[in-house]
Write an enzyme that holds these catalytic residues in place. Sequence first.
Site, PDB file in Angstrom:
ATOM      1  N   TYR A   1      -3.024  -2.467 -10.529  1.00 33.19           N
ATOM      2  CA  TYR A   1      -2.848  -2.282  -9.252  1.00 33.19           C
ATOM      3  C   TYR A   1      -1.991  -3.409  -8.690  1.00 33.19           C
ATOM      4  CZ  TYR A   1      -4.799  -2.132  -4.578  1.00 33.19           C
ATOM      5  OH  TYR A   1      -4.370  -2.903  -2.691  1.00 33.19           O
TER       6      TYR A   1
ATOM      7  N   LYS B   1       0.219   3.665  -2.937  1.00 31.23           N
ATOM      8  CA  LYS B   1      -0.744   4.018  -2.943  1.00 31.23           C
ATOM      9  C   LYS B   1      -0.430   5.199  -3.399  1.00 31.23           C
ATOM     10  CE  LYS B   1      -4.027   0.838  -0.910  1.00 31.23           C
ATOM     11  NZ  LYS B   1      -4.779   0.022  -0.274  1.00 31.23           N
TER      12      LYS B   1
ATOM     13  N   VAL C   1       1.008  -3.449   2.876  1.00 25.65           N
ATOM     14  CA  VAL C   1       1.372  -4.796   4.478  1.00 25.65           C
ATOM     15  C   VAL C   1       2.606  -5.927   3.911  1.00 25.65           C
ATOM     16  CG1 VAL C   1      -1.344  -5.696   4.760  1.00 25.65           C
ATOM     17  CG2 VAL C   1      -0.144  -6.085   2.643  1.00 25.65           C
TER      18      VAL C   1
ATOM     19  N   TYR D   1      -4.379   3.507   7.134  1.00 28.01           N
ATOM     20  CA  TYR D   1      -6.230   2.979   7.720  1.00 28.01           C
ATOM     21  C   TYR D   1      -6.440   3.136   8.733  1.00 28.01           C
ATOM     22  CZ  TYR D   1      -3.273  -0.043   4.889  1.00 28.01           C
ATOM     23  OH  TYR D   1      -2.324   0.003   3.986  1.00 28.01           O
TER      24      TYR D   1
ATOM     25  N   SER E   1       1.399  -1.441  -0.003  1.00 27.52           N
ATOM     26  CA  SER E   1       0.221   0.265   0.330  1.00 27.52           C
ATOM     27  C   SER E   1       0.702   1.520  -0.231  1.00 27.52           C
ATOM     28  CB  SER E   1      -1.294   0.316   1.066  1.00 27.52           C
ATOM     29  OG  SER E   1      -2.454  -1.029   1.072  1.00 27.52           O
TER      30      SER E   1
HETATM   31  N1  LIG Z   1      -3.263  -2.859   3.075  1.00 24.24           N
HETATM   32  C1  LIG Z   1      -2.331  -3.249   1.977  1.00 24.24           C
HETATM   33  O1  LIG Z   1      -0.923  -2.904   1.965  1.00 24.24           O
HETATM   34  C2  LIG Z   1      -2.954  -3.665   0.762  1.00 24.24           C
HETATM   35  C3  LIG Z   1      -2.408  -4.188  -0.240  1.00 24.24           C
HETATM   36  C4  LIG Z   1      -3.034  -5.272  -0.692  1.00 24.24           C
HETATM   37  N2  LIG Z   1      -2.645  -5.177  -2.267  1.00 24.24           N
HETATM   38  C5  LIG Z   1      -3.967  -4.965  -1.358  1.00 24.24           C
HETATM   39  O2  LIG Z   1      -5.301  -5.092  -2.012  1.00 24.24           O
HETATM   40  O3  LIG Z   1      -4.960  -6.286  -0.053  1.00 24.24           O
END
Ligand SMILES: NC(=O)CC[C@H](N)C(=O)O
Length: 282
Positions: free
Chosen positions: A166, A44, A236, A218, A41
Amino acid sequence: MANYIPALAEVNPDQFGIAIYSNDGTLHTAGDAESEFSIQSISKVFNLILAMQQYGEDIWSRVGHEPSGQPFNSLVQLEYESGIPRNPFINAGALVISDMNYSRIAAPQYAMREFVRRLTGNPNLHYDHAVSDSEFETRARNAAMAYLMQSFGNFHNNVEEVLRYYFNNCSLRMSCVDLVKAFSFLANRGYCRHSDTQILSELDSKKINALMATSGLYDEAGNFAYRVGLPGKSGVGGGIVAIVPDQFSVCVWSPELNAAGNSLAGMSALEILSKRIGWSIF
Ligand SMILES: NC(=O)CC[C@H](N)C(=O)O
């Protein structure tokens, strides 16, 4: 580890790295700071910056800038809020931003990697296809979000193609050293010192920091503000990047995650550092 992504569940949890890169170009590292991991993430933020460069403030007609208070992969708000995700750092928001980039950017499958190679000055950054394939195979939840947004008219391209795009971006492999360099412009009013480029205006870089401070972790963004007190973004893969405005960028990495999907040791390390050195934007 992110056990819901089979290829990430295999990563050895017993690793830790940290890098700090100050605005005068000094780099400090410890532990596994040079080891590459899946940025997940953290991508992002790069995704959002690419979209800001294309769309400016028009982004905010399709995604909000409020904290969600929900896990990163939650679906619950999407239906109540007519398919407009709360912010670009939860999965639904990043999927809309990916859809926007997919519409405007030529050769979108390489765009983020090229952008990040320029930001870091490292030409050897690569997507990890084993991880992105693994995420595509287990895509049900992310696909559900994208199709729900499509039903509200807030998703314009082929869902499966955008999901590939993505996941590819999430799978980018970088080290703590790469990440502090890539994020250094956010500590330096939008200016990237090692590439001598103004990446974003001073105002836009403040806006990204504000979004990271309110939504970067988050449903744990409040806890992170309370314990660490800095704009941050986690993934993650176990990485967390944080910004000390006008001073430096810092990245910690350790794959073991807490219940919110944030690095357990990474959170503690940033908390200890911020206490000891007195960093905080508050
Ligand atoms: N929080 C994350 O890093 C989630 C990204 C992961 N690629 C997902 O879509 O679930």
